[in-house]
Design a protein around this motif. Structure first.
Motif, PDB file in Angstrom:
ATOM      1  N   ASP B  88      -5.355 -13.627  -7.477  1.00 62.78           N
ATOM      2  CA  ASP B  88      -5.913 -13.778  -5.973  1.00 62.78           C
ATOM      3  C   ASP B  88      -4.743 -13.232  -5.077  1.00 62.78           C
ATOM      4  N   MET B  89      -3.522 -13.463  -5.542  1.00 64.33           N
ATOM      5  CA  MET B  89      -2.241 -13.336  -4.551  1.00 64.33           C
ATOM      6  C   MET B  89      -2.061 -12.089  -4.334  1.00 64.33           C
ATOM      7  N   SER B  90      -1.942 -11.719  -3.006  1.00 64.27           N
ATOM      8  CA  SER B  90      -1.520 -10.344  -2.717  1.00 64.27           C
ATOM      9  C   SER B  90       0.127 -10.502  -2.051  1.00 64.27           C
ATOM     10  N   VAL B  91       0.814  -9.636  -2.941  1.00 62.15           N
ATOM     11  CA  VAL B  91       2.504  -9.628  -2.388  1.00 62.15           C
ATOM     12  C   VAL B  91       2.656  -8.115  -2.133  1.00 62.15           C
ATOM     13  N   ASN B  92       3.804  -8.250  -1.342  1.00 61.04           N
ATOM     14  CA  ASN B  92       4.343  -6.755  -0.907  1.00 61.04           C
ATOM     15  C   ASN B  92       5.190  -6.259  -2.064  1.00 61.04           C
TER      16      ASN B  92
END
Lengths: 87, 162
Positions: B88-92
């Motif tokens: 679920d995590m969105s990262v740069n």
């Protein structure tokens, strides 16, 4: 700056790393060299040791019987064996 | 023994532990040397090499005293917690290296198993020979660490957890 799913970001980052051609060649050559060493190191001694053992046993017998011609049969081949032969 | 593809795969695994290209190559080279010297007839040479790389890396860290050993106490986890929650995590993307460097080597190894090998929590536990609960605790701490420092939607996720 783009965002992405954590799994994709980690995957992309790790998969972007690779060995250089020089490093790859070095690792491949290392495997080839050692395969040769292993083959030579294990097969040759066994063969030579076996041949040397057969040679020394044969020469030992020839030497013993050539030096013990004047000895009585009991001493030459052992009293128990001499008894069996004489009967 | 190992072809180009195998060596690249092993190099990436080494990199995921060391997070340094030079150290990863040294680790792979020394492990390969040992593997050849021992002349092991392993059923799965890649898996065997990975465990050799892992053990060698841990030994090296212990020697240099650069690994902080954490307590094995298991954190109380939400009942539905799993490795998939990391999805679920969105990262740069530009922060990938910094993010992985902020993790402990064992946490990075879990990330590697999950992201590259595609393993589930049970499979990771079995591969790393650790209880599933320990792996879940580590994932939970990793996730928390990443959310606090790198996640774009950190506030939402942290709030949802509490």
């Amino acid at each position: 700056m783009s965002n992405g799913n954590l799994k994709q970001v980690v995957r992309k980052h790790i998969e972007s790393r690779s060995l250089s051609d020089k490093q790859l060649t070095s690792l491949l050559n290392m495997q080839k060299k050692d395969v040769k060493k292993v083959k030579q190191g294990f097969k040759l001694p066994e063969r030579w040791v076996a041949m040397a053992a057969v040679f020394f046993i044969a020469m030992g017998n020839v030497l013993y019987f050539s030096l013990s011609v004047d000895m009585p049969l009991e001493q030459r081949i052992g009293s128990e064996v001499a008894k069996i032969i004489s009967t | 023994m190992f072809n180009e593809e195998n060596l690249q795969q092993l190099y990436r695994y080494s990199y995921s532990l060391t997070m340094n290209e030079h150290d990863a190559y040294d680790l792979l080279q020394s492990s390969l040397e040992k593997f050849i010297k021992l002349d092991i007839d392993a059923r799965n040479p890649i898996a065997y090499m990975k465990s050799m790389i892992h053990n060698r890396f841990i030994d090296e860290c212990r020697r240099q005293k650069i690994v902080q050993f954490e307590s094995m106490e298991e954190t109380t986890l939400p009942t539905d917690f799993d490795v998939q929650t990391l999805e679920d995590m969105s990262v740069n993307e530009d922060m990938a290296e910094k993010m992985l460097l902020s993790l402990e080597p064992d946490e990075r190894e879990i990330m590697y198993c999950w992201a590259i090998e595609g393993f589930s929590t049970s499979e990771i536990a079995s591969k790393l020979e650790k209880p599933k609960g320990t792996i879940l605790s580590k994932i939970y701490r990793t996730r928390k660490k990443l959310i606090e420092n790198f996640s774009e939607s950190s506030s939402d996720v942290v709030e949802a957890e509490s």
